[in-house]
Design a protein around this motif. Structure first.
Motif, PDB file in Angstrom:
ATOM      1  N   GLY A   1       0.810  -1.216   0.000  1.00  7.66           N
ATOM      2  CA  GLY A   1       0.000   0.000   0.000  1.00  7.66           C
ATOM      3  C   GLY A   1       0.842   1.264   0.000  1.00  7.66           C
ATOM      4  O   GLY A   1       2.009   1.272  -0.400  1.00  7.66           O
ATOM      5  N   GLU A   2       0.221   2.349   0.483  1.00  6.56           N
ATOM      6  CA  GLU A   2       0.893   3.646   0.494  1.00  6.56           C
ATOM      7  C   GLU A   2       2.025   3.653   1.529  1.00  6.56           C
ATOM      8  O   GLU A   2       1.843   3.200   2.654  1.00  6.56           O
ATOM      9  CB  GLU A   2      -0.101   4.755   0.818  1.00  6.56           C
ATOM     10  N   MET A   3       3.165   4.187   1.123  1.00  6.23           N
ATOM     11  CA  MET A   3       4.292   4.302   2.051  1.00  6.23           C
ATOM     12  C   MET A   3       4.061   5.429   3.046  1.00  6.23           C
ATOM     13  O   MET A   3       3.318   6.380   2.778  1.00  6.23           O
ATOM     14  CB  MET A   3       5.592   4.567   1.282  1.00  6.23           C
ATOM     15  N   LEU A   4       4.727   5.335   4.167  1.00  7.99           N
ATOM     16  CA  LEU A   4       4.678   6.360   5.196  1.00  7.99           C
ATOM     17  C   LEU A   4       5.824   7.338   4.997  1.00  7.99           C
ATOM     18  O   LEU A   4       6.991   6.937   4.955  1.00  7.99           O
ATOM     19  CB  LEU A   4       4.779   5.725   6.586  1.00  7.99           C
ATOM     20  N   GLN A   5       5.492   8.617   4.857  1.00  7.27           N
ATOM     21  CA  GLN A   5       6.540   9.631   4.729  1.00  7.27           C
ATOM     22  C   GLN A   5       7.175   9.879   6.090  1.00  7.27           C
ATOM     23  O   GLN A   5       6.499  10.237   7.045  1.00  7.27           O
ATOM     24  CB  GLN A   5       5.962  10.934   4.184  1.00  7.27           C
ATOM     25  N   LEU A   6       8.481   9.691   6.170  1.00  8.28           N
ATOM     26  CA  LEU A   6       9.211   9.908   7.418  1.00  8.28           C
ATOM     27  C   LEU A   6       9.833  11.288   7.496  1.00  8.28           C
ATOM     28  O   LEU A   6       9.851  11.905   8.558  1.00  8.28           O
ATOM     29  CB  LEU A   6      10.312   8.842   7.565  1.00  8.28           C
ATOM     30  N   GLU A   7      10.367  11.772   6.374  1.00 11.04           N
ATOM     31  CA  GLU A   7      11.059  13.064   6.352  1.00 11.04           C
ATOM     32  C   GLU A   7      10.853  13.739   5.008  1.00 11.04           C
ATOM     33  O   GLU A   7      10.645  13.074   3.991  1.00 11.04           O
ATOM     34  CB  GLU A   7      12.562  12.875   6.574  1.00 11.04           C
ATOM     35  N   CYS A   8      10.942  15.058   5.009  1.00  9.63           N
ATOM     36  CA  CYS A   8      10.914  15.853   3.785  1.00  9.63           C
ATOM     37  C   CYS A   8      11.736  17.105   4.005  1.00  9.63           C
ATOM     38  O   CYS A   8      11.485  17.846   4.967  1.00  9.63           O
ATOM     39  CB  CYS A   8       9.481  16.202   3.402  1.00  9.63           C
ATOM     40  N   TYR A   9      12.739  17.337   3.152  1.00 12.32           N
ATOM     41  CA  TYR A   9      13.639  18.488   3.318  1.00 12.32           C
ATOM     42  C   TYR A   9      13.811  19.239   2.006  1.00 12.32           C
ATOM     43  O   TYR A   9      13.721  18.664   0.922  1.00 12.32           O
ATOM     44  CB  TYR A   9      15.030  18.030   3.783  1.00 12.32           C
ATOM     45  N   ASN A  10      14.094  20.514   2.138  1.00 16.03           N
ATOM     46  CA  ASN A  10      14.581  21.327   1.027  1.00 16.03           C
ATOM     47  C   ASN A  10      16.100  21.317   1.132  1.00 16.03           C
ATOM     48  O   ASN A  10      16.676  22.004   1.966  1.00 16.03           O
ATOM     49  CB  ASN A  10      14.032  22.749   1.161  1.00 16.03           C
ATOM     50  N   PHE A  11      16.780  20.547   0.284  1.00 16.62           N
ATOM     51  CA  PHE A  11      18.236  20.446   0.426  1.00 16.62           C
ATOM     52  C   PHE A  11      18.980  21.589  -0.248  1.00 16.62           C
ATOM     53  O   PHE A  11      20.210  21.669  -0.121  1.00 16.62           O
ATOM     54  CB  PHE A  11      18.739  19.088  -0.082  1.00 16.62           C
ATOM     55  N   LEU A  12      18.282  22.504  -0.895  1.00 16.76           N
ATOM     56  CA  LEU A  12      18.955  23.650  -1.535  1.00 16.76           C
ATOM     57  C   LEU A  12      18.813  24.934  -0.721  1.00 16.76           C
ATOM     58  O   LEU A  12      19.004  26.013  -1.239  1.00 16.76           O
ATOM     59  CB  LEU A  12      18.376  23.874  -2.936  1.00 16.76           C
ATOM     60  N   LYS A  13      18.492  24.791   0.544  1.00 17.92           N
ATOM     61  CA  LYS A  13      18.377  25.987   1.395  1.00 17.92           C
ATOM     62  C   LYS A  13      19.715  26.713   1.454  1.00 17.92           C
ATOM     63  O   LYS A  13      20.785  26.085   1.361  1.00 17.92           O
ATOM     64  CB  LYS A  13      17.947  25.586   2.801  1.00 17.92           C
TER      65      LYS A  13
END
Length: 448
Positions: free
Chosen positions: A431-443
């Motif tokens: 099924g749908e995966m669980l999002q653990l992290e999300c980052y803007n790496f170009l900050k």
């Protein structure tokens, strides 16, 4: 697998050469010129670490004897996890290239002003180089290709963008401990891609691939390919025998070089052009996708047998990346449809060389067992293929590359919009995966 923006194709080489290891005379007259090395010592032993290997059950051999002196910025606060993935920021306009390193523990980004290196788990920027400010390359700061060598201080760089830092027809060998280039390889046409092993440098041009010894930059092999503007190429990473995969000279064909066995294998993988492929680190399995982007096929690299076929979807798509998990139980796929798929691999990897091959794939008719053959014309064409066990939905139209994380059942996703996601899938329920992290790496480096 590396991702770079498409460039105008170079004209075909009017003087093709055989694929045998070239003699000294061939080296001098073909597209590759003799490597130019500064008067500095040869590249140091590749044992110095950029960053300690993250801990994990699937940890591969590490190069973690020390870390670089470059200051590492702290990771930005992650976007809210859970639910559908949210775009953390506007699309990045100065990003030219993204690629994972060989063990998927880090990824590199080439930009219009230099390059940056990031650790995946825990996520953080390890270092960045602003080459536009340094101005020692005679141009701007654009880097179109950044290829890491596991976690050591040696990188391969190629200039890119509207204002490249180095000529796009040169591969620069960068030592980050010395913060300078210690060698270069020059060509007569733009470089489309670079792959590294501890003992080899592979340079991909539009119609040729050149293989060099890492220690002395000596050309040991060259291969002619079909037009390859994406720079498709993959090489095994385990010590010992080298396996290299590249496009063949015919449409839909891939070529497999087994250097230890001195054997070349051609696999007619698809009836359409090959758009993407991946090689397992041990060189035993190959995953391929065509420009149709509906089916992904898994082959035995040694014999060329079709072992399994999986279906990304029923509609056409551009496949951006394929990746095997370290234990060879899963395959991940990313495409322009914005959904990351994870497939179960039902392959006895302990004896792939002896696996019974599937019939040669027919693009129009599914593989149907004898008891069902009487309804051959009724079943849908994808009846024989298997669907993904888990999915992670992102933004359609963006370019993402995917890899398996060092933590069990996790996937890392890096986007050309400057996004980094880490998610987890359930191998039993799917099924749908669980999002653990999300980052803007170009900050910006000074942004908290």
């Amino acid at each position: 697998m590396a991702t770079t923006p498409a460039a105008a194709p170079a004209p075909p080489n009017p003087n093709p050469v055989p694929d045998d290891p070239p003699s000294q005379e061939v080296e001098e007259e073909e597209e590759a010129t003799e490597p130019e090395t500064p008067s500095s010592p040869p590249p140091p032993a590749l044992t110095t670490s950029i960053e300690p290997t993250p801990s994990g059950d699937d940890e591969s051999e590490s190069d973690d004897s020390s870390s670089v002196s470059s200051a590492a910025s702290s990771a930005p606060a992650p976007a809210a996890a859970g639910g559908a993935a949210e775009r953390p920021f506007p699309a990045a306009k100065d990003l030219l290239h993204i690629s994972f390193n060989q063990d998927y523990g880090c990824f590199a980004a080439g930009t219009k002003s230099g390059f940056r290196i990031y650790n995946c788990d825990p996520f953080r920027e390890i270092f960045r180089r602003d080459l536009a400010a340094e101005g020692d390359g005679g141009g701007g700061g654009g880097i179109g290709v950044v290829e890491m060598l596991f976690r050591c201080n040696i990188l391969a760089l190629v200039g890119g963008g509207d204002n490249p830092h180095y000529p796009p027809n040169k591969v620069m060998i960068w030592d980050d401990h010395q913060s300078r280039c210690i060698g270069e390889l020059s060509f007569r046409s733009p470089v489309r891609g670079v792959r590294l092993r501890r003992d080899r440098i592979i340079v991909v041009l539009e119609n040729k691939i050149f293989v060099y010894n890492f220690a002395d930059l000596k050309l040991v092999h060259q291969i002619e390919t079909a037009p390859n503007p994406k720079g498709l190429c993959a090489v095994s990473q385990q010590p010992g025998s080298i396996v290299l995969v590249c496009p063949g000279v015919q449409k839909g064909q891939i070529r497999v070089e087994h250097y230890g066995a001195r054997k070349t294998k051609f696999i007619n993988a698809h009836t359409s052009r090959v758009a993407c492929f991946a090689l397992s680190q041990d060189g035993r399995l190959i995953a391929t996708a065509s420009t149709k982007g509906t089916l992904v096929r898994i082959y035995n690299a040694a014999e060329g047998n079709l072992l399994q076929e999986v279906r990304r979807g029923a509609d056409r798509a551009e496949i951006y990346s394929l990746a095997f998990s370290n234990n060879l139980q899963y395959l991940s796929v990313s495409s322009d449809k914005g959904t990351i798929h994870v497939f179960n691999l039902k392959i006895n990897v302990g004896s792939t060389a002896n696996d019974k091959p599937m019939p040669a794939p027919d693009p129009e008719v599914p593989h149907i067992s004898p008891p069902l053959s009487f309804i051959k014309g009724v079943l849908p064409k994808y009846f024989h293929s298997e669907w993904s066990v888990a999915q992670f939905r992102l933004h359609e139209g963006e370019q993402y590359i995917v890899a398996f994380g060092h933590e069990k059942n996790t996937v890392a996703v890096v986007g050309m919009d400057g996004s980094f996601y880490r998610c987890q899938f359930d191998p039993v329920n799917g099924g749908e995966m669980l999002q653990l992290e999300c980052y803007n790496f170009l900050k910006p480096s000074d942004q908290p």
